[in-house]
Design a protein around this motif. Structure first.
Motif, PDB file in Angstrom:
ATOM      1  N   GLY A   9       0.793  -1.223   0.000  1.00  0.00           N
ATOM      2  CA  GLY A   9       0.000   0.000   0.000  1.00  0.00           C
ATOM      3  C   GLY A   9       0.827   1.276   0.000  1.00  0.00           C
ATOM      4  N   GLN A  10       2.143   1.149  -0.151  1.00  0.00           N
ATOM      5  CA  GLN A  10       3.021   2.314  -0.035  1.00  0.00           C
ATOM      6  C   GLN A  10       2.740   3.365  -1.114  1.00  0.00           C
ATOM      7  OE1 GLN A  10       6.961   1.267   0.988  1.00  0.00           O
ATOM      8  NE2 GLN A  10       7.781   3.313   0.720  1.00  0.00           N
ATOM      9  N   ALA A  11       2.535   2.939  -2.359  1.00  0.00           N
ATOM     10  CA  ALA A  11       2.281   3.914  -3.428  1.00  0.00           C
ATOM     11  C   ALA A  11       0.981   4.668  -3.172  1.00  0.00           C
ATOM     12  CB  ALA A  11       2.237   3.218  -4.791  1.00  0.00           C
ATOM     13  N   LEU A  12      -0.035   3.983  -2.671  1.00  0.00           N
ATOM     14  CA  LEU A  12      -1.305   4.644  -2.378  1.00  0.00           C
ATOM     15  C   LEU A  12      -1.164   5.611  -1.206  1.00  0.00           C
ATOM     16  CD1 LEU A  12      -3.741   1.615  -2.747  1.00  0.00           C
ATOM     17  CD2 LEU A  12      -3.539   3.582  -4.275  1.00  0.00           C
ATOM     18  N   ALA A  13      -0.465   5.187  -0.168  1.00  0.00           N
ATOM     19  CA  ALA A  13      -0.315   6.022   1.022  1.00  0.00           C
ATOM     20  C   ALA A  13       0.625   7.193   0.789  1.00  0.00           C
ATOM     21  CB  ALA A  13       0.204   5.180   2.193  1.00  0.00           C
ATOM     22  N   MET A  14       1.599   6.995  -0.101  1.00  0.00           N
ATOM     23  CA  MET A  14       2.636   8.002  -0.274  1.00  0.00           C
ATOM     24  C   MET A  14       2.574   8.665  -1.644  1.00  0.00           C
ATOM     25  SD  MET A  14       5.754   5.916   1.486  1.00  0.00           S
ATOM     26  CE  MET A  14       6.922   7.235   1.242  1.00  0.00           C
ATOM     27  N   GLY A  15       1.454   8.551  -2.341  1.00  0.00           N
ATOM     28  CA  GLY A  15       1.334   9.121  -3.673  1.00  0.00           C
ATOM     29  C   GLY A  15       1.777  10.574  -3.715  1.00  0.00           C
ATOM     30  N   GLY A  16       2.505  10.927  -4.748  1.00  0.00           N
ATOM     31  CA  GLY A  16       2.963  12.296  -4.901  1.00  0.00           C
ATOM     32  C   GLY A  16       4.173  12.640  -4.049  1.00  0.00           C
ATOM     33  N   ASN A  17       4.700  11.690  -3.334  1.00  0.00           N
ATOM     34  CA  ASN A  17       5.896  11.894  -2.515  1.00  0.00           C
ATOM     35  C   ASN A  17       5.719  12.955  -1.430  1.00  0.00           C
ATOM     36  OD1 ASN A  17       7.464   9.953  -3.946  1.00  0.00           O
ATOM     37  ND2 ASN A  17       7.715  11.444  -5.584  1.00  0.00           N
ATOM     38  N   PHE A  18       4.498  13.130  -0.934  1.00  0.00           N
ATOM     39  CA  PHE A  18       4.248  14.108   0.119  1.00  0.00           C
ATOM     40  C   PHE A  18       4.124  13.464   1.499  1.00  0.00           C
ATOM     41  CE2 PHE A  18       2.371  16.140  -3.705  1.00  0.00           C
ATOM     42  CZ  PHE A  18       3.260  17.190  -3.793  1.00  0.00           C
ATOM     43  N   TYR A  19       4.275  12.154   1.573  1.00  0.00           N
ATOM     44  CA  TYR A  19       4.056  11.411   2.816  1.00  0.00           C
ATOM     45  C   TYR A  19       4.920  11.934   3.960  1.00  0.00           C
ATOM     46  CZ  TYR A  19       3.175   7.232   5.671  1.00  0.00           C
ATOM     47  OH  TYR A  19       2.811   6.367   6.665  1.00  0.00           O
ATOM     48  N   GLN A  20       6.171  12.296   3.655  1.00  0.00           N
ATOM     49  CA  GLN A  20       7.079  12.732   4.714  1.00  0.00           C
ATOM     50  C   GLN A  20       6.645  14.056   5.344  1.00  0.00           C
ATOM     51  OE1 GLN A  20       7.833  12.546   1.511  1.00  0.00           O
ATOM     52  NE2 GLN A  20       8.838  14.414   0.858  1.00  0.00           N
ATOM     53  N   LEU A  21       5.786  14.819   4.659  1.00  0.00           N
ATOM     54  CA  LEU A  21       5.344  16.099   5.203  1.00  0.00           C
ATOM     55  C   LEU A  21       4.472  15.937   6.436  1.00  0.00           C
ATOM     56  CD1 LEU A  21       4.541  18.047   1.914  1.00  0.00           C
ATOM     57  CD2 LEU A  21       6.667  17.993   3.223  1.00  0.00           C
ATOM     58  N   ARG A  22       3.968  14.735   6.688  1.00  0.00           N
ATOM     59  CA  ARG A  22       3.136  14.514   7.867  1.00  0.00           C
ATOM     60  C   ARG A  22       3.928  14.744   9.154  1.00  0.00           C
ATOM     61  NH1 ARG A  22       5.647   9.994   7.163  1.00  0.00           N
ATOM     62  NH2 ARG A  22       5.714   8.317   8.673  1.00  0.00           N
ATOM     63  N   ASP A  23       5.237  14.657   9.068  1.00  0.00           N
ATOM     64  CA  ASP A  23       6.086  14.835  10.247  1.00  0.00           C
ATOM     65  C   ASP A  23       6.549  16.272  10.448  1.00  0.00           C
ATOM     66  OD1 ASP A  23       5.974  12.105  10.885  1.00  0.00           O
ATOM     67  OD2 ASP A  23       7.649  11.654   9.547  1.00  0.00           O
ATOM     68  N   TRP A  24       6.211  17.172   9.514  1.00  0.00           N
ATOM     69  CA  TRP A  24       6.669  18.555   9.632  1.00  0.00           C
ATOM     70  C   TRP A  24       6.015  19.251  10.822  1.00  0.00           C
ATOM     71  CZ3 TRP A  24       7.568  21.961   4.743  1.00  0.00           C
ATOM     72  CH2 TRP A  24       8.559  21.370   3.950  1.00  0.00           C
ATOM     73  N   THR A  25       6.798  20.068  11.493  1.00  0.00           N
ATOM     74  CA  THR A  25       6.298  20.878  12.602  1.00  0.00           C
ATOM     75  C   THR A  25       5.802  22.212  12.055  1.00  0.00           C
ATOM     76  OG1 THR A  25       8.430  21.944  12.951  1.00  0.00           O
ATOM     77  CG2 THR A  25       8.035  19.848  14.139  1.00  0.00           C
ATOM     78  N   ASP A  26       5.145  22.985  12.892  1.00  0.00           N
ATOM     79  CA  ASP A  26       4.726  24.334  12.478  1.00  0.00           C
ATOM     80  C   ASP A  26       5.935  25.159  12.063  1.00  0.00           C
ATOM     81  OD1 ASP A  26       2.087  23.705  12.970  1.00  0.00           O
ATOM     82  OD2 ASP A  26       2.004  24.717  14.923  1.00  0.00           O
ATOM     83  N   ALA A  27       7.044  24.980  12.768  1.00  0.00           N
ATOM     84  CA  ALA A  27       8.274  25.724  12.430  1.00  0.00           C
ATOM     85  C   ALA A  27       8.792  25.324  11.049  1.00  0.00           C
ATOM     86  CB  ALA A  27       9.346  25.479  13.495  1.00  0.00           C
ATOM     87  N   ASP A  28       8.705  24.045  10.712  1.00  0.00           N
ATOM     88  CA  ASP A  28       9.125  23.588   9.374  1.00  0.00           C
ATOM     89  C   ASP A  28       8.278  24.253   8.294  1.00  0.00           C
ATOM     90  OD1 ASP A  28      11.090  21.793  10.349  1.00  0.00           O
ATOM     91  OD2 ASP A  28       9.608  20.187  10.557  1.00  0.00           O
ATOM     92  N   TRP A  29       6.955  24.294   8.515  1.00  0.00           N
ATOM     93  CA  TRP A  29       6.056  24.912   7.534  1.00  0.00           C
ATOM     94  C   TRP A  29       6.343  26.409   7.407  1.00  0.00           C
ATOM     95  CZ3 TRP A  29       3.631  22.349   3.996  1.00  0.00           C
ATOM     96  CH2 TRP A  29       3.259  21.022   4.238  1.00  0.00           C
ATOM     97  N   GLU A  30       6.569  27.073   8.532  1.00  0.00           N
ATOM     98  CA  GLU A  30       6.873  28.510   8.503  1.00  0.00           C
ATOM     99  C   GLU A  30       8.182  28.772   7.760  1.00  0.00           C
ATOM    100  OE1 GLU A  30       6.347  32.391   8.659  1.00  0.00           O
ATOM    101  OE2 GLU A  30       4.851  30.912   9.272  1.00  0.00           O
TER     102      GLU A  30
END
Length: 95
Positions: free
Chosen positions: A56-77
């Motif tokens: 299920g990795q391709a479905l869960a990680m489609g578009g290669n944005f999966y790692q963004l789930r770990d970003w903090t508010d500071a990372d986004w800023e």
């Protein structure tokens, strides 16, 4: 394996285990089960398909944005500030 060359000391499959929705690598038995199914003659209606055996990795990680789930508010800023700075730099270059 390839990951040992890229990151010496990493356990084989460690990245897959960490990122995959099933939390593990696939097994040879799972691949064998698919092969048996495909050659069984009971699947004549299947043709021209790509069967992803990735837990299920391709479905869960489609578009290669999966790692963004770990970003903090500071990372986004920080990302926003970098984008704004680049936009301003591009605008200045066009004037």
């Amino acid at each position: 394996g390839m990951s040992k060359r890229i990151k010496p000391g990493d356990e084989a499959g460690a990245r897959t285990k960490a990122m995959n929705p099933m939390g593990r690598v696939g097994t040879m038995e799972e691949l064998q089960n698919l092969a048996v199914f495909l050659i069984s003659g009971g699947c004549d209606w299947i043709n021209g398909e790509t069967i992803a055996m990735d837990g299920g990795q391709a479905l869960a990680m489609g578009g290669n944005f999966y790692q963004l789930r770990d970003w903090t508010d500071a990372d986004w800023e920080n990302a926003r500030e970098q984008i704004k700075a680049q936009n301003e730099k591009d605008r200045s270059a066009r004037r």
